[in-house]
Motif scaffolding. Sequence first.
Motif, PDB file in Angstrom:
ATOM      1  N   PHE A   1      34.631 -26.820  90.289  1.00  0.00           N
ATOM      2  CA  PHE A   1      36.072 -26.834  89.994  1.00  0.00           C
ATOM      3  C   PHE A   1      36.321 -26.003  88.738  1.00  0.00           C
ATOM      4  O   PHE A   1      35.627 -26.170  87.739  1.00  0.00           O
ATOM      5  N   PHE A   2      37.330 -25.139  88.802  1.00  0.00           N
ATOM      6  CA  PHE A   2      37.730 -24.384  87.616  1.00  0.00           C
ATOM      7  C   PHE A   2      38.989 -25.031  87.055  1.00  0.00           C
ATOM      8  O   PHE A   2      39.949 -25.277  87.790  1.00  0.00           O
ATOM      9  N   LEU A   3      38.966 -25.279  85.762  1.00  0.00           N
ATOM     10  CA  LEU A   3      40.128 -25.863  85.087  1.00  0.00           C
ATOM     11  C   LEU A   3      40.530 -24.955  83.932  1.00  0.00           C
ATOM     12  O   LEU A   3      39.719 -24.129  83.479  1.00  0.00           O
ATOM     13  N   ALA A   4      41.761 -25.098  83.455  1.00  0.00           N
ATOM     14  CA  ALA A   4      42.177 -24.294  82.299  1.00  0.00           C
ATOM     15  C   ALA A   4      43.079 -25.119  81.404  1.00  0.00           C
ATOM     16  O   ALA A   4      43.799 -26.007  81.870  1.00  0.00           O
ATOM     17  N   ASP A   5      43.009 -24.807  80.126  1.00  0.00           N
ATOM     18  CA  ASP A   5      43.889 -25.421  79.151  1.00  0.00           C
ATOM     19  C   ASP A   5      45.194 -24.619  79.166  1.00  0.00           C
ATOM     20  O   ASP A   5      45.357 -23.647  78.435  1.00  0.00           O
ATOM     21  N   LEU A   6      46.091 -25.029  80.039  1.00  0.00           N
ATOM     22  CA  LEU A   6      47.298 -24.214  80.259  1.00  0.00           C
ATOM     23  C   LEU A   6      48.157 -24.101  79.015  1.00  0.00           C
ATOM     24  O   LEU A   6      48.766 -23.055  78.771  1.00  0.00           O
ATOM     25  N   SER A   7      48.209 -25.145  78.185  1.00  0.00           N
ATOM     26  CA  SER A   7      49.080 -25.069  76.997  1.00  0.00           C
ATOM     27  C   SER A   7      48.663 -23.922  76.103  1.00  0.00           C
ATOM     28  O   SER A   7      49.479 -23.095  75.695  1.00  0.00           O
ATOM     29  N   ARG A   8      47.373 -23.840  75.807  1.00  0.00           N
ATOM     30  CA  ARG A   8      46.886 -22.754  74.941  1.00  0.00           C
ATOM     31  C   ARG A   8      47.113 -21.393  75.602  1.00  0.00           C
ATOM     32  O   ARG A   8      47.512 -20.426  74.968  1.00  0.00           O
ATOM     33  N   LEU A   9      46.830 -21.374  76.872  1.00  0.00           N
ATOM     34  CA  LEU A   9      46.920 -20.122  77.627  1.00  0.00           C
ATOM     35  C   LEU A   9      48.362 -19.595  77.650  1.00  0.00           C
ATOM     36  O   LEU A   9      48.622 -18.411  77.418  1.00  0.00           O
ATOM     37  N   LEU A  10      49.297 -20.491  77.919  1.00  0.00           N
ATOM     38  CA  LEU A  10      50.699 -20.075  78.007  1.00  0.00           C
ATOM     39  C   LEU A  10      51.219 -19.700  76.621  1.00  0.00           C
ATOM     40  O   LEU A  10      51.977 -18.739  76.472  1.00  0.00           O
ATOM     41  N   ASP A  11      50.780 -20.442  75.597  1.00  0.00           N
ATOM     42  CA  ASP A  11      51.208 -20.082  74.230  1.00  0.00           C
ATOM     43  C   ASP A  11      50.765 -18.667  73.897  1.00  0.00           C
ATOM     44  O   ASP A  11      51.480 -17.904  73.269  1.00  0.00           O
ATOM     45  N   ARG A  12      49.567 -18.328  74.305  1.00  0.00           N
ATOM     46  CA  ARG A  12      49.020 -17.013  73.953  1.00  0.00           C
ATOM     47  C   ARG A  12      49.594 -15.892  74.829  1.00  0.00           C
ATOM     48  O   ARG A  12      49.916 -14.814  74.350  1.00  0.00           O
TER      49      ARG A  12
ATOM     50  N   GLY B   1      43.868 -33.051  79.393  1.00  0.00           N
ATOM     51  CA  GLY B   1      44.820 -32.003  79.002  1.00  0.00           C
ATOM     52  C   GLY B   1      44.652 -30.702  79.769  1.00  0.00           C
ATOM     53  O   GLY B   1      45.465 -29.799  79.622  1.00  0.00           O
ATOM     54  N   LYS B   2      43.583 -30.587  80.571  1.00  0.00           N
ATOM     55  CA  LYS B   2      43.381 -29.338  81.326  1.00  0.00           C
ATOM     56  C   LYS B   2      43.999 -29.463  82.725  1.00  0.00           C
ATOM     57  O   LYS B   2      44.249 -30.569  83.198  1.00  0.00           O
ATOM     58  N   SER B   3      44.180 -28.319  83.350  1.00  0.00           N
ATOM     59  CA  SER B   3      44.771 -28.304  84.694  1.00  0.00           C
ATOM     60  C   SER B   3      43.788 -27.701  85.682  1.00  0.00           C
ATOM     61  O   SER B   3      43.100 -26.719  85.362  1.00  0.00           O
TER      62      SER B   3
ATOM     63  N   TYR C   1      43.441 -31.885  94.995  1.00  0.00           N
ATOM     64  CA  TYR C   1      44.482 -32.751  94.413  1.00  0.00           C
ATOM     65  C   TYR C   1      44.476 -32.527  92.904  1.00  0.00           C
ATOM     66  O   TYR C   1      43.574 -33.013  92.190  1.00  0.00           O
ATOM     67  N   ASP C   2      45.472 -31.817  92.424  1.00  0.00           N
ATOM     68  CA  ASP C   2      45.460 -31.308  91.043  1.00  0.00           C
ATOM     69  C   ASP C   2      45.111 -32.357  89.981  1.00  0.00           C
ATOM     70  O   ASP C   2      44.108 -32.229  89.273  1.00  0.00           O
ATOM     71  N   ASP C   3      45.993 -33.364  89.854  1.00  0.00           N
ATOM     72  CA  ASP C   3      45.817 -34.286  88.723  1.00  0.00           C
ATOM     73  C   ASP C   3      44.610 -35.196  88.909  1.00  0.00           C
ATOM     74  O   ASP C   3      44.023 -35.656  87.928  1.00  0.00           O
ATOM     75  N   ASP C   4      44.228 -35.436  90.157  1.00  0.00           N
ATOM     76  CA  ASP C   4      43.054 -36.281  90.387  1.00  0.00           C
ATOM     77  C   ASP C   4      41.780 -35.565  89.935  1.00  0.00           C
ATOM     78  O   ASP C   4      40.827 -36.199  89.505  1.00  0.00           O
ATOM     79  N   VAL C   5      41.778 -34.223  90.039  1.00  0.00           N
ATOM     80  CA  VAL C   5      40.611 -33.465  89.566  1.00  0.00           C
ATOM     81  C   VAL C   5      40.489 -33.642  88.050  1.00  0.00           C
ATOM     82  O   VAL C   5      39.416 -33.956  87.523  1.00  0.00           O
ATOM     83  N   THR C   6      41.602 -33.469  87.344  1.00  0.00           N
ATOM     84  CA  THR C   6      41.572 -33.635  85.887  1.00  0.00           C
ATOM     85  C   THR C   6      41.117 -35.048  85.528  1.00  0.00           C
ATOM     86  O   THR C   6      40.262 -35.235  84.655  1.00  0.00           O
ATOM     87  N   ALA C   7      41.686 -36.028  86.224  1.00  0.00           N
ATOM     88  CA  ALA C   7      41.333 -37.420  85.910  1.00  0.00           C
ATOM     89  C   ALA C   7      39.842 -37.665  86.154  1.00  0.00           C
ATOM     90  O   ALA C   7      39.176 -38.324  85.355  1.00  0.00           O
ATOM     91  N   PHE C   8      39.306 -37.080  87.225  1.00  0.00           N
ATOM     92  CA  PHE C   8      37.899 -37.313  87.561  1.00  0.00           C
ATOM     93  C   PHE C   8      36.975 -36.809  86.441  1.00  0.00           C
ATOM     94  O   PHE C   8      35.977 -37.438  86.118  1.00  0.00           O
ATOM     95  N   PHE C   9      37.306 -35.650  85.863  1.00  0.00           N
ATOM     96  CA  PHE C   9      36.429 -35.071  84.845  1.00  0.00           C
ATOM     97  C   PHE C   9      36.835 -35.483  83.420  1.00  0.00           C
ATOM     98  O   PHE C   9      36.299 -34.969  82.450  1.00  0.00           O
ATOM     99  N   SER C  10      37.793 -36.370  83.290  1.00  0.00           N
ATOM    100  CA  SER C  10      38.213 -36.814  81.956  1.00  0.00           C
ATOM    101  C   SER C  10      37.323 -37.973  81.509  1.00  0.00           C
ATOM    102  O   SER C  10      36.746 -38.666  82.349  1.00  0.00           O
TER     103      SER C  10
END
Length: 522
Positions: A433-444, A495-497, A481-490
Motif C-alpha cells: 500500500f502506498f500512502l502519503a501525508d497529503l497535508s504536507r504535500l498540498l502545503d508544498r 494522518g496519512k492517506s 477502502y481508503d480510511d480503513d487502510v490508514t486505520a490498519f497501519f496506524s
Amino acid sequence: MSQIENQNIEEARDYHGATKHSYWSVRSGGHFLDWETKPSLFKLYPTLPVIPLPHDVEPPDAQALAAVSAFEPVGDGPVDLGRLAQVLFYCAGLTKKKIYPGGEEHYFRAAACTGALYEVEIYVVSSDLPGLAAGVYHFSPADFALRHLREGDFRGELVRAAAGEEAVSRAPVTLILTAIFWRNAWKYQARAYRHFYWNSGTILANLLATTASASISARVVSGFIDARVDRLLGIDAEREASLCLVPLGAHSPAPDPPDVPPISPETVPLSKEEVDYPEIRRMRAASMLVSEEEVQAWRAAFSRPPSPPSGGTRYPLDPLAEGIDSGRALGDVILRRGSTRRFASTAISFPQLSTILDRSTRGVPADFLGGPGTSLIDTYLIANDVEGLPGGAFYFSPSDRALELLKEGGFRREAGYLCLEQQLGADASVVVFFLADLSRLLDRYGNRGYAAAQLEAGIVGGKIYLCAYALGLGTTGTTFYDDDVTAFFSPHAQGKSAIFAVALGRAARVPGRAEPLSPGAH
Ligand SMILES: Cc1cc2nc3c(=O)[nH]c(=O)nc-3n(C[C@H](O)[C@H](O)[C@H](O)COP(=O)(O)O)c2cc1C
C-alpha cells in the motif's frame, strides 16, 4: 470552467474526501454500467493524415530488473523513428488479444489499466527525425500509426509551457500523456481522476524501463502551463487533460516555436452519450499552473521528514544479487505481463520480495522529486505468506532499506477486506500500500501535488508489475477502502492517506489466456 487557484488546497482535500471508497459507499452508490454508452477505447481522427509506424520493432533487450531500476540511463542513444516506435509499442501498444466466448475481441495493452479502459492517450512533439518530419502527432495504438496534428517544429512551445525546463529544451522528441475523462469515468465515476495518474504511472514505468534499455534519457515533467499544452494538442480541455511531458533524448536544442493557432481536429464521438462528472473538471481546473512563476516554483525539491521509528523489529532487505538477475529481457517481460486474476495462496521468498521492493523504489526521474531515493509516498505492506519473514504489517523504511514490523499476525482476511473485499488481496502473498501525508504535500505543491503523488505511486506500482513478472511472479493493481487502510497501519500511518495498492504473489492458472500480438498485427 473558471480558474481555481492551485494553492486553494481545500479543492484537493474535498475531492479526495468525496471519492473515498468505504464499506458503506460501495453499498449505497447505486452506479451501474450502462453498456449502451460504453466509450470507445480508441481516440479516432477520421480526417487527419496517417503516418504508419514501422512494424519491425526491436524488443528492448536489457535485463528487465536492471532496466526497471535504472535511474539515469548510461549513454545517450539516438532517438529515431524505429526507437520512437519501440517506446510507443512497449508502453502503450496492443500486446494481447482475447476472444470471449460470444466472439467479442478485446485488446490488452503493454501497461495495466483500471478496467482495461485505457483512457491515457499519447501525443508526440518532434523535431525532424530520420523517417519523420517535425510535427505534432497523436499515437494511435489501434493501427499502430501516428496522426498528423500540426506540421513544423513546435518543441519551443513546450519549452515555454514548461518555463525552460532543461530536459524539455534539449529533447529531440517529447511525449505528452493525456487522459480522456469519460473513458474511465464511465465505470469509475469521479474517482477516475485518481485513475488517470495511476494508469499513466504504469505506462511510464514501461516507458522509463524501455528508454533505459535503449540508453535514452527520459524524465517525467509535471510542471507546465496546462492551457498552452492543451492548445498545442488541440484537445477539448473540458473532456481531456494533459498530465505530463516526457522529453526523450538530449542534445537537440529546441528552436523558437512558430505561431500556435488554435486547432480543433474532428474526432469520432466516444459513445452516443457522455455523463459529465463536474468533480473531475473541478479538480483538474484546481490543479492547473497558469504562469511561468508557478511552474518554476513547482520544480523546487520536496523534502519529507523521516517517519518516526516504530520500535518494531527490522528486517533489512535481502535482494537477489545484482548482475545474476532473472535472465528475463524487458521486452519479453512486457509482452508476457498481465494482471493476475487469481493468486495461488502460496509463499514467495523474502529475497524475491526484497528484490521487487529494492528495484522498484530506487527513484523516479521527475521534476517534482529530487535525486534517486526521494519520494512523495510512503510504502507499507501486509505480508500474508513470505518465507523468511513473519506474517504481519510492515513499513518500508527507505533510509535503511529495511522492513519495520508494525504488528505481527495473520492478516489475510484484513488484506482482502482492505482491497475492497476482493479475494485477490487475501490470496496474494503480499499487498503493498502506498500512502502519503497529503497535508504536507498540498502545503508544498498545492492541488497539483495531489496528482503528483498519485502519479508517483502509479509509476512505482508499474515497476512492481515488471519486477514481479521478471521473477516469474504475478501481480495486480488493486483499489482499496481508503480510511480503513490508514486505520490498519496506524498509529504509524496516522494522518496519512491511502494512494494506491498492488498485490503480488504466485499466479494460479486460470483458463482463457490472451494471445500475444506483435506491432500492428491484429
Ligand atoms: C491502477 C490499477 C488498479 C487496478 N485495480 C484492480 C482491482 O481493484 N481489481 C482487479 O481485479 N484488477 C485491478 N486492476 C487490473 C486491471 O483490471 C487490468 O490491468 C486490466 O484489466 C488490463 O489487464 P492486464 O493488466 O492483464 O493487461 C488494476 C490495474 C491498475 C493499473
